[in-house]
Scaffold this motif. Sequence first.
Motif, mmCIF file in Angstrom:
data_model
loop_
_atom_site.group_PDB
_atom_site.id
_atom_site.type_symbol
_atom_site.label_atom_id
_atom_site.label_comp_id
_atom_site.label_asym_id
_atom_site.label_seq_id
_atom_site.Cartn_x
_atom_site.Cartn_y
_atom_site.Cartn_z
ATOM 1 N N ALA A 1 0.890 -1.317 -0.186
ATOM 2 C CA ALA A 1 0.060 -0.024 0.034
ATOM 3 C C ALA A 1 0.723 1.228 0.186
ATOM 4 O O ALA A 1 0.206 2.393 -0.047
ATOM 5 C CB ALA A 1 -0.984 -0.073 1.178
ATOM 6 N N GLY A 2 2.340 1.324 0.049
ATOM 7 C CA GLY A 2 3.039 2.173 0.212
ATOM 8 C C GLY A 2 3.324 2.904 -1.199
ATOM 9 O O GLY A 2 2.915 2.767 -2.372
ATOM 10 N N VAL A 3 4.348 4.028 -1.047
ATOM 11 C CA VAL A 3 4.451 4.796 -2.141
ATOM 12 C C VAL A 3 5.338 4.115 -3.144
ATOM 13 O O VAL A 3 5.106 4.124 -4.373
ATOM 14 C CB VAL A 3 5.526 6.096 -1.379
ATOM 15 C CG1 VAL A 3 6.071 6.897 -2.777
ATOM 16 C CG2 VAL A 3 4.576 6.857 -0.733
ATOM 17 N N PHE A 4 6.066 3.170 -2.593
ATOM 18 C CA PHE A 4 7.129 2.561 -3.891
ATOM 19 C C PHE A 4 6.324 1.320 -4.771
ATOM 20 O O PHE A 4 6.826 1.458 -5.905
ATOM 21 C CB PHE A 4 8.204 1.964 -3.062
ATOM 22 C CG PHE A 4 9.521 2.634 -2.146
ATOM 23 C CD1 PHE A 4 9.287 4.084 -2.562
ATOM 24 C CD2 PHE A 4 10.244 2.312 -1.266
ATOM 25 C CE1 PHE A 4 10.127 4.998 -1.617
ATOM 26 C CE2 PHE A 4 11.164 3.091 -0.649
ATOM 27 C CZ PHE A 4 11.143 4.353 -0.947
ATOM 28 N N ALA A 5 5.672 0.933 -3.999
ATOM 29 C CA ALA A 5 4.790 0.007 -4.875
ATOM 30 C C ALA A 5 3.576 0.750 -5.687
ATOM 31 O O ALA A 5 3.184 -0.035 -6.529
ATOM 32 C CB ALA A 5 3.811 -1.052 -3.812
ATOM 33 N N THR B 1 9.145 8.557 -10.883
ATOM 34 C CA THR B 1 8.523 9.411 -9.790
ATOM 35 C C THR B 1 9.892 10.016 -8.839
ATOM 36 O O THR B 1 10.457 9.143 -8.466
ATOM 37 C CB THR B 1 7.586 8.817 -8.973
ATOM 38 O OG1 THR B 1 6.460 8.712 -10.195
ATOM 39 C CG2 THR B 1 6.743 9.985 -8.113
ATOM 40 N N LEU B 2 9.950 11.078 -8.430
ATOM 41 C CA LEU B 2 10.493 11.774 -7.527
ATOM 42 C C LEU B 2 9.899 11.595 -6.136
ATOM 43 O O LEU B 2 8.734 11.953 -5.894
ATOM 44 C CB LEU B 2 10.943 13.130 -7.846
ATOM 45 C CG LEU B 2 11.999 13.732 -8.804
ATOM 46 C CD1 LEU B 2 11.698 15.247 -8.908
ATOM 47 C CD2 LEU B 2 13.462 13.331 -8.059
ATOM 48 N N TRP B 3 10.830 11.006 -5.360
ATOM 49 C CA TRP B 3 10.451 11.013 -3.988
ATOM 50 C C TRP B 3 11.140 11.825 -2.949
ATOM 51 O O TRP B 3 12.253 11.988 -2.883
ATOM 52 C CB TRP B 3 10.453 9.548 -3.548
ATOM 53 C CG TRP B 3 10.297 9.444 -1.829
ATOM 54 C CD1 TRP B 3 9.481 9.934 -1.274
ATOM 55 C CD2 TRP B 3 11.059 8.761 -1.078
ATOM 56 N NE1 TRP B 3 9.562 9.726 0.120
ATOM 57 C CE2 TRP B 3 10.429 8.832 0.240
ATOM 58 C CE3 TRP B 3 12.346 7.833 -0.905
ATOM 59 C CZ2 TRP B 3 11.132 8.278 1.382
ATOM 60 C CZ3 TRP B 3 12.829 7.449 -0.151
ATOM 61 C CH2 TRP B 3 12.075 7.564 1.206
ATOM 62 N N GLY C 1 12.528 1.947 -8.972
ATOM 63 C CA GLY C 1 12.245 2.836 -10.317
ATOM 64 C C GLY C 1 12.125 4.335 -9.493
ATOM 65 O O GLY C 1 11.567 4.932 -10.477
ATOM 66 N N ILE C 2 12.141 4.771 -8.234
ATOM 67 C CA ILE C 2 11.826 5.926 -7.915
ATOM 68 C C ILE C 2 12.938 6.539 -7.681
ATOM 69 O O ILE C 2 13.964 5.893 -7.026
ATOM 70 C CB ILE C 2 10.898 5.730 -6.594
ATOM 71 C CG1 ILE C 2 9.836 4.642 -6.570
ATOM 72 C CG2 ILE C 2 10.538 7.036 -5.983
ATOM 73 C CD1 ILE C 2 8.723 5.084 -7.605
ATOM 74 N N ARG C 3 12.804 7.790 -7.890
ATOM 75 C CA ARG C 3 14.103 8.791 -7.615
ATOM 76 C C ARG C 3 14.171 9.622 -6.358
ATOM 77 O O ARG C 3 13.313 10.369 -6.024
ATOM 78 C CB ARG C 3 14.168 9.907 -8.821
ATOM 79 C CG ARG C 3 14.377 9.262 -9.990
ATOM 80 C CD ARG C 3 14.655 10.169 -11.211
ATOM 81 N NE ARG C 3 13.306 11.062 -11.527
ATOM 82 C CZ ARG C 3 13.426 12.218 -11.984
ATOM 83 N NH1 ARG C 3 14.354 12.713 -12.129
ATOM 84 N NH2 ARG C 3 12.265 12.754 -12.171
ATOM 85 N N GLY D 1 21.248 13.288 -2.154
ATOM 86 C CA GLY D 1 20.490 12.588 -3.574
ATOM 87 C C GLY D 1 21.391 13.033 -4.514
ATOM 88 O O GLY D 1 22.189 13.606 -4.510
ATOM 89 N N ASP D 2 20.802 12.431 -5.891
ATOM 90 C CA ASP D 2 21.462 12.818 -7.076
ATOM 91 C C ASP D 2 21.322 14.246 -7.680
ATOM 92 O O ASP D 2 20.297 14.761 -7.218
ATOM 93 C CB ASP D 2 21.096 11.685 -8.216
ATOM 94 C CG ASP D 2 21.332 11.796 -9.417
ATOM 95 O OD1 ASP D 2 22.461 11.650 -9.820
ATOM 96 O OD2 ASP D 2 20.694 12.676 -10.300
#
Length: 292
Positions: A79-83, A89-91, A113-115, A139-140
Motif C-alpha cells: 500500500a506504500g509509495v514505492f509499490a 517519480t521523484l520521492w 524505479g523511484i528517484r 541525493g542525485d
Amino acid sequence: MKNIAVIGLGIMGLPMAVNLVNAGFTVAGYNRSQAATDKLAAAGGRAATSIADAVKDADAVITMVPDSPDVEAVVGGDAGVFANARKGTLWIDASSIRPDVAKRLAGDAAAAGIRPLDAPVSGGEQGAIDGVLSIMVGGDAGDFADAADVLSAVGRTIVHVGPSGSGQTVKAANQLIVAVNIQALSEAIVFLEAYGVDTDAALKVLGGGLAGSKVLDQKGQKMLDRNFDPGFRLALHNKDLGIVTAAAREAGVAVPLGAAVAQLVTAMVAQGDGGLDHSGLFKQALATSGRQ
C-alpha cells in the motif's frame, strides 16, 4: 513537475501542500486524519483516500511524517509509495529521520524505479506557512535539479549537500545548533529577569549584536509571554536529538553540549511536556532557578 502528492498533512505538511497549490501545482494529499485532508481540499487540493490514490498520477511525492518508522511505513509494503508510484517519480522525504535509514530507503526507492531525495526542512511552522523554509537536500544532483520548482514553492534557502543521507546529516546538525541555542536563550532570559531588566529592550539589543539569531527572533517573545503553543514540539526535538547523539557516537564525535541539552529535553518529555513548543525548555530553566 505538475502533479504532486503530499503524504502527511501535519503542522508542517499541510502549509507546504497549500503553498504548492498556490504555486499552481495539482496537489493530492493523504493524512490519517480526515480533518487535515479536508483543509487541503478547502485550499484547492484533492483529498486522497489512500497513499496509493495520492501517488498514482504524481510526478513527485513529498513525505512529511514524524520519524524513521513512519517513513518506512508510508513508503514500504503493497500500500506504500514505492509499490504504487510510477517509475521515474521523484520521492522527496521532508521528514527528519536517521541518516542511515535515509540511505537504506534511497536504495529501496532506486530498486523500485523511484528517484529519492532526502530533503528535511528547517524553519518551523511559520516558515512552512510563509514558504521560506531552509531545505538541505541529499541525493542525485540531476534529481535535485528536477525538483527545483517543487522545492522553491515551499522554501527559500535550498541547497544540495551531497549524496543520499547527507540532507538528514545536515538536519541533525541543525537540530543540535537549535537546541543548544534555545537552552542558552532560556538561561539568558532567566538571568535577565532575575535582575529586573527590561527584557523586551534587552532582547532587542541582543538581537542586533553577535548574540542575535533566528532562535532569539522566533522564540524570545514566546518565552517572555510564557506561550509554548507548538510550532515544533519538544517530543519531535527529543527524537531529533536522539538521532544526533546516536550518529555522533557512531562517528566517534563528542557533542557534550548536545548531550546535555538532549537530557534536558528528554526529562521534559518524560514529565509530560512533549506537546509544548521546543521553546518550552524555558520552563525547565525557570524551575531549575526556582522561578516562574
